[in-house]
Design a protein around this motif. Structure first.
Motif, PDB file in Angstrom:
ATOM      1  N   GLU A   1       0.833  -1.132   0.075  1.00 47.77           N
ATOM      2  CA  GLU A   1      -0.075   0.186  -0.055  1.00 47.77           C
ATOM      3  C   GLU A   1       0.894   1.314  -0.019  1.00 47.77           C
ATOM      4  OE1 GLU A   1      -3.371   1.891  -0.269  1.00 47.77           O
ATOM      5  OE2 GLU A   1      -3.364  -0.098  -0.119  1.00 47.77           O
ATOM      6  N   ILE A   2       0.846   2.044  -1.270  1.00 48.73           N
ATOM      7  CA  ILE A   2       1.816   3.194  -1.182  1.00 48.73           C
ATOM      8  C   ILE A   2       0.964   4.548  -1.481  1.00 48.73           C
ATOM      9  CG2 ILE A   2       3.922   4.129  -2.216  1.00 48.73           C
ATOM     10  CD1 ILE A   2       4.122   1.031  -3.365  1.00 48.73           C
ATOM     11  N   PRO A   3       0.758   5.101  -0.385  1.00 46.36           N
ATOM     12  CA  PRO A   3      -0.020   6.579  -0.975  1.00 46.36           C
ATOM     13  C   PRO A   3       0.994   7.414  -1.760  1.00 46.36           C
ATOM     14  CG  PRO A   3       0.692   6.368   1.406  1.00 46.36           C
ATOM     15  CD  PRO A   3       1.084   4.860   0.903  1.00 46.36           C
ATOM     16  N   VAL A   4       0.426   8.249  -2.652  1.00 46.19           N
ATOM     17  CA  VAL A   4       1.236   9.138  -3.453  1.00 46.19           C
ATOM     18  C   VAL A   4       0.972  10.482  -3.134  1.00 46.19           C
ATOM     19  CG1 VAL A   4       1.673   9.917  -5.743  1.00 46.19           C
ATOM     20  CG2 VAL A   4       1.377   7.574  -5.223  1.00 46.19           C
ATOM     21  N   PRO A   5       2.010  11.514  -2.644  1.00 47.13           N
ATOM     22  CA  PRO A   5       1.621  12.735  -2.560  1.00 47.13           C
ATOM     23  C   PRO A   5       1.032  13.519  -3.564  1.00 47.13           C
ATOM     24  CG  PRO A   5       3.933  12.150  -1.911  1.00 47.13           C
ATOM     25  CD  PRO A   5       3.141  10.894  -2.497  1.00 47.13           C
ATOM     26  N   GLU A   6      -0.183  14.229  -3.467  1.00 49.21           N
ATOM     27  CA  GLU A   6      -0.804  14.969  -4.505  1.00 49.21           C
ATOM     28  C   GLU A   6      -0.149  15.921  -5.351  1.00 49.21           C
ATOM     29  OE1 GLU A   6      -4.456  16.563  -3.109  1.00 49.21           O
ATOM     30  OE2 GLU A   6      -5.312  14.743  -2.219  1.00 49.21           O
ATOM     31  N   LYS A   7       0.876  16.429  -4.665  1.00 47.46           N
ATOM     32  CA  LYS A   7       1.636  17.766  -5.267  1.00 47.46           C
ATOM     33  C   LYS A   7       2.687  17.037  -6.164  1.00 47.46           C
ATOM     34  CE  LYS A   7       3.868  22.316  -4.644  1.00 47.46           C
ATOM     35  NZ  LYS A   7       5.021  22.016  -5.581  1.00 47.46           N
ATOM     36  N   LEU A   8       3.355  16.099  -5.504  1.00 46.03           N
ATOM     37  CA  LEU A   8       4.389  15.318  -6.318  1.00 46.03           C
ATOM     38  C   LEU A   8       3.837  14.756  -7.577  1.00 46.03           C
ATOM     39  CD1 LEU A   8       7.494  14.353  -6.309  1.00 46.03           C
ATOM     40  CD2 LEU A   8       6.438  12.309  -5.093  1.00 46.03           C
ATOM     41  N   LEU A   9       2.712  14.074  -7.456  1.00 47.28           N
ATOM     42  CA  LEU A   9       1.941  13.526  -8.731  1.00 47.28           C
ATOM     43  C   LEU A   9       1.750  14.444  -9.747  1.00 47.28           C
ATOM     44  CD1 LEU A   9       0.972  11.204 -10.071  1.00 47.28           C
ATOM     45  CD2 LEU A   9      -1.200  11.510  -8.743  1.00 47.28           C
ATOM     46  N   LYS A  10       1.221  15.696  -9.140  1.00 44.34           N
ATOM     47  CA  LYS A  10       0.894  16.863 -10.218  1.00 44.34           C
ATOM     48  C   LYS A  10       2.221  17.356 -10.801  1.00 44.34           C
ATOM     49  CE  LYS A  10      -1.284  21.262 -10.370  1.00 44.34           C
ATOM     50  NZ  LYS A  10      -1.788  22.624  -9.347  1.00 44.34           N
ATOM     51  N   ASP A  11       3.093  17.459 -10.062  1.00 47.48           N
ATOM     52  CA  ASP A  11       4.485  18.040 -10.554  1.00 47.48           C
ATOM     53  C   ASP A  11       5.012  17.192 -11.697  1.00 47.48           C
ATOM     54  OD1 ASP A  11       4.184  20.323  -9.068  1.00 47.48           O
ATOM     55  OD2 ASP A  11       5.658  19.671  -7.621  1.00 47.48           O
ATOM     56  N   GLU A  12       5.139  15.997 -11.521  1.00 45.47           N
ATOM     57  CA  GLU A  12       5.530  14.836 -12.419  1.00 45.47           C
ATOM     58  C   GLU A  12       4.860  14.893 -13.485  1.00 45.47           C
ATOM     59  OE1 GLU A  12       7.173  10.427 -13.132  1.00 45.47           O
ATOM     60  OE2 GLU A  12       6.344  10.899 -10.969  1.00 45.47           O
ATOM     61  N   VAL A  13       3.449  14.911 -13.358  1.00 44.28           N
ATOM     62  CA  VAL A  13       2.479  14.674 -14.653  1.00 44.28           C
ATOM     63  C   VAL A  13       2.989  16.163 -15.513  1.00 44.28           C
ATOM     64  CG1 VAL A  13       0.106  15.193 -15.567  1.00 44.28           C
ATOM     65  CG2 VAL A  13       0.706  13.615 -13.699  1.00 44.28           C
ATOM     66  N   GLU A  14       3.065  17.359 -14.780  1.00 47.14           N
ATOM     67  CA  GLU A  14       3.304  18.513 -15.487  1.00 47.14           C
ATOM     68  C   GLU A  14       4.694  18.098 -16.099  1.00 47.14           C
ATOM     69  OE1 GLU A  14       2.992  21.392 -12.729  1.00 47.14           O
ATOM     70  OE2 GLU A  14       0.610  21.586 -12.858  1.00 47.14           O
ATOM     71  N   THR A  15       5.765  17.769 -15.703  1.00 44.39           N
ATOM     72  CA  THR A  15       6.937  17.519 -16.031  1.00 44.39           C
ATOM     73  C   THR A  15       7.154  16.493 -17.173  1.00 44.39           C
ATOM     74  OG1 THR A  15       8.124  17.647 -13.962  1.00 44.39           O
ATOM     75  CG2 THR A  15       9.409  16.613 -15.416  1.00 44.39           C
ATOM     76  N   ARG A  16       6.236  15.507 -17.163  1.00 43.47           N
ATOM     77  CA  ARG A  16       6.207  14.859 -18.520  1.00 43.47           C
ATOM     78  C   ARG A  16       5.739  15.475 -19.510  1.00 43.47           C
ATOM     79  NH1 ARG A  16       5.860   8.546 -16.884  1.00 43.47           N
ATOM     80  NH2 ARG A  16       6.881   8.633 -15.062  1.00 43.47           N
ATOM     81  N   LYS A  17       4.653  16.133 -19.393  1.00 49.15           N
ATOM     82  CA  LYS A  17       3.874  16.762 -20.505  1.00 49.15           C
ATOM     83  C   LYS A  17       4.943  18.050 -20.996  1.00 49.15           C
ATOM     84  CE  LYS A  17      -0.460  17.485 -20.219  1.00 49.15           C
ATOM     85  NZ  LYS A  17      -1.839  17.872 -19.663  1.00 49.15           N
ATOM     86  N   HIS A  18       5.336  18.694 -20.236  1.00 53.38           N
ATOM     87  CA  HIS A  18       6.553  19.765 -20.416  1.00 53.38           C
ATOM     88  C   HIS A  18       7.423  19.139 -21.411  1.00 53.38           C
ATOM     89  CE1 HIS A  18       9.718  22.494 -20.122  1.00 53.38           C
ATOM     90  NE2 HIS A  18       8.773  23.710 -20.108  1.00 53.38           N
ATOM     91  N   ASN A  19       8.243  18.155 -20.821  1.00 50.26           N
ATOM     92  CA  ASN A  19       9.275  17.566 -21.866  1.00 50.26           C
ATOM     93  C   ASN A  19       8.654  16.946 -23.226  1.00 50.26           C
ATOM     94  OD1 ASN A  19      10.995  17.762 -19.747  1.00 50.26           O
ATOM     95  ND2 ASN A  19      10.594  15.866 -18.745  1.00 50.26           N
ATOM     96  N   LEU A  20       7.385  16.707 -23.282  1.00 50.19           N
ATOM     97  CA  LEU A  20       6.881  16.009 -24.437  1.00 50.19           C
ATOM     98  C   LEU A  20       6.515  17.360 -25.476  1.00 50.19           C
ATOM     99  CD1 LEU A  20       5.905  13.725 -26.022  1.00 50.19           C
ATOM    100  CD2 LEU A  20       3.630  14.215 -24.965  1.00 50.19           C
TER     101      LEU A  20
END
Length: 461
Positions: free
Chosen positions: A295-314
């Motif tokens: 069971e691994i909870p994911v920090p909301e802000k960290l998830l949001k930042d990574e999604v934005e990073t991936r889309k920005h790089n693309l």
């Protein structure tokens, strides 16, 4: 200084910090010194202005503000260390109480790594594809080799599929010929799909000296993504001839004397490739099985930042190279923006979870990375980046990325530990033996899953 930690949720805490005014004195002195070097007051030498004069001229508030800006990071870090927190990213700090000569109080909300309990993973069992080399695989491999050694000869007839044409190209957008849209003497194999969309239809049926015009979306250059009218002049038509499949071909295309020896080597090579693919598949499936157990909870802000990073790089790095924008990319992928966003979020979430659980496993198993392992990993990364090992190493050191590479290797070793304890069988029911060399591949599997998660995670105190 006093501090207290309040857990807001499994991945976020609030620090409450109280700092006696006397503990601000070093920062207060530094603030007076800094302001002293920046201002000029008639009658005083630069750097020798008394504190009372600075207070009168520029206000005590300006000094206190400078002192607090200097002190907050230090007191925040002290509170983090006191609370033994493994923080992620930057905190949100709020000064709740402060007056001159009185106590400073502030709060800091920040994401933290969740506590993870590593379960018994010895019971993991996965099924992977069997290593089977078919006659079709062998023939396809030999045919690809024949293609590499094909020869061409000029012909006086209309160009057909598979022929090589030598062409001059001129691209026009909005009635103007592009400066970088003119090319002469370009060799192109009809049907290869390696030039412009629409060129196959345009040149098929043309003889040397023939011309045609077609419309195509440009994939690169100054007008990438725009539709251009392209004029193509065929200057030569050449027929491709494949070499005969005999011993002479084996000697031409390899170090072997006979075609039979070349075929046997192709079988061995294909088996190695399929074993590599099998090992990679095993690692991915074992990793998925491990993540299912925890069971691994994911920090909301960290998830949001990574999604934005991936889309920005693309958008900013890959789209320009591919001549795409969001509309054309989504059309090519056959997805809506919502579907793509959901897919990226799921990938990002998996990357974060993978990093968390493998880092915890590194700590639990007390895994370390030696210089030889780091060097080997660095050389592999350099090769995949197209840089020399020296160039890549310099870029890594200058960018402060050494800890990231160490983390990749350590996580690879952690995943190798899990894979080693798992039962892996193929689709024929045979148990698969993954030997030691597969540890290198685990580092690559982990790297592909977690690479951008490290960028989004930011600085850890």
């Amino acid at each position: 200084m006093k501090s207290a930690v309040e857990t807001l949720n499994p991945t976020r805490v609030r620090l409450t910090v109280e700092v006696p005014f006397e503990e601000l004195k070093p920062s207060l002195d530094a603030a007076y010194k800094k302001i002293n070097q920046q201002v000029t007051v008639p009658g005083f030498r630069k750097g020798k202005i008394p504190a009372r004069v600075i207070d009168q001229r520029f206000g005590r508030g300006a000094v206190l503000e400078e002192a607090i800006n200097d002190a907050l990071p230090k007191f925040y870090t002290e509170a983090v260390n006191e609370g033994e927190l493994n923080v992620l990213g930057q905190p949100e700090i709020d000064i709740t109480e402060f007056n001159d000569n009185e106590e400073l109080k502030f709060t800091a909300e920040v994401d933290v790594r969740p506590a993870i309990e590593i379960p018994d993973f010895s019971g993991i069992e996965v099924t992977v594809d069997a290593v089977e080399v078919s006659d079709e695989d062998i023939e396809e491999s030999i045919e690809q080799l024949r293609e590499r050694f094909a020869s061409t000869s000029p012909v006086e007839r209309a160009a057909a599929d598979g022929d090589v044409v030598v062409v001059d190209l001129e691209a026009t957008v909005d009635g103007e010929v592009l400066e970088d849209g003119v090319a002469k003497g370009v060799s192109y194999t009809i049907g290869s799909g390696q030039l412009l969309d629409g060129i196959d239809e345009a040149v098929t049926g043309l003889e040397a000296g023939g011309s045609a015009t077609f419309t195509s979306e440009l994939k690169g250059g100054s007008a990438a993504g725009k539709n251009a009218e392209v004029k193509v002049d065929v200057t030569a038509v050449q027929a491709r001839e494949l070499p005969e499949l005999d011993d002479d071909f084996a000697q031409l295309a390899s170090e072997f004397d006979t075609l039979e020896e070349l075929r046997a080597d192709s079988v061995k090579r294909l088996e190695r490739m399929k074993k590599y693919d099998q090992a990679t598949q095993a690692q991915e499936k074992v990793l998925d099985a491990l993540l299912e157990l925890v069971e691994i909870p994911v920090p909301e802000k960290l998830l949001k930042d990574e999604v934005e990073t991936r889309k920005h790089n693309l958008e900013h790095h890959q789209f320009p190279m591919m001549g795409l924008n969001w509309e054309s990319f989504l059309e090519r992928e056959g997805k809506t923006q919502e579907e793509y966003d959901a897919e990226v979020e799921e990938q990002a979430k998996k990357g974060i979870k993978t990093q968390f659980v493998l880092d915890e496993l590194v700590k639990k198993e007390e895994l370390s990375v030696n210089q030889e392992e780091l060097t080997e990993h660095l050389m592999r990364r350099a090769a995949s980046s197209g840089m020399s090992p020296d160039q890549f190493a310099q870029a890594v050191v200058e960018g402060g990325q050494v800890p990231l590479l160490v983390g990749e290797v350590a996580r690879g070793k952690a995943l190798a530990t899990v894979v080693e304890g798992a039962k892996v069988v193929d689709t024929n029911g045979a148990e698969v033996d993954l030997d030691d060399e597969e540890e290198d591949e685990t580092a690559e599997t982990v790297e592909a899953t977690t690479d951008e998660a490290e960028d989004a995670e930011g600085t850890e105190a």
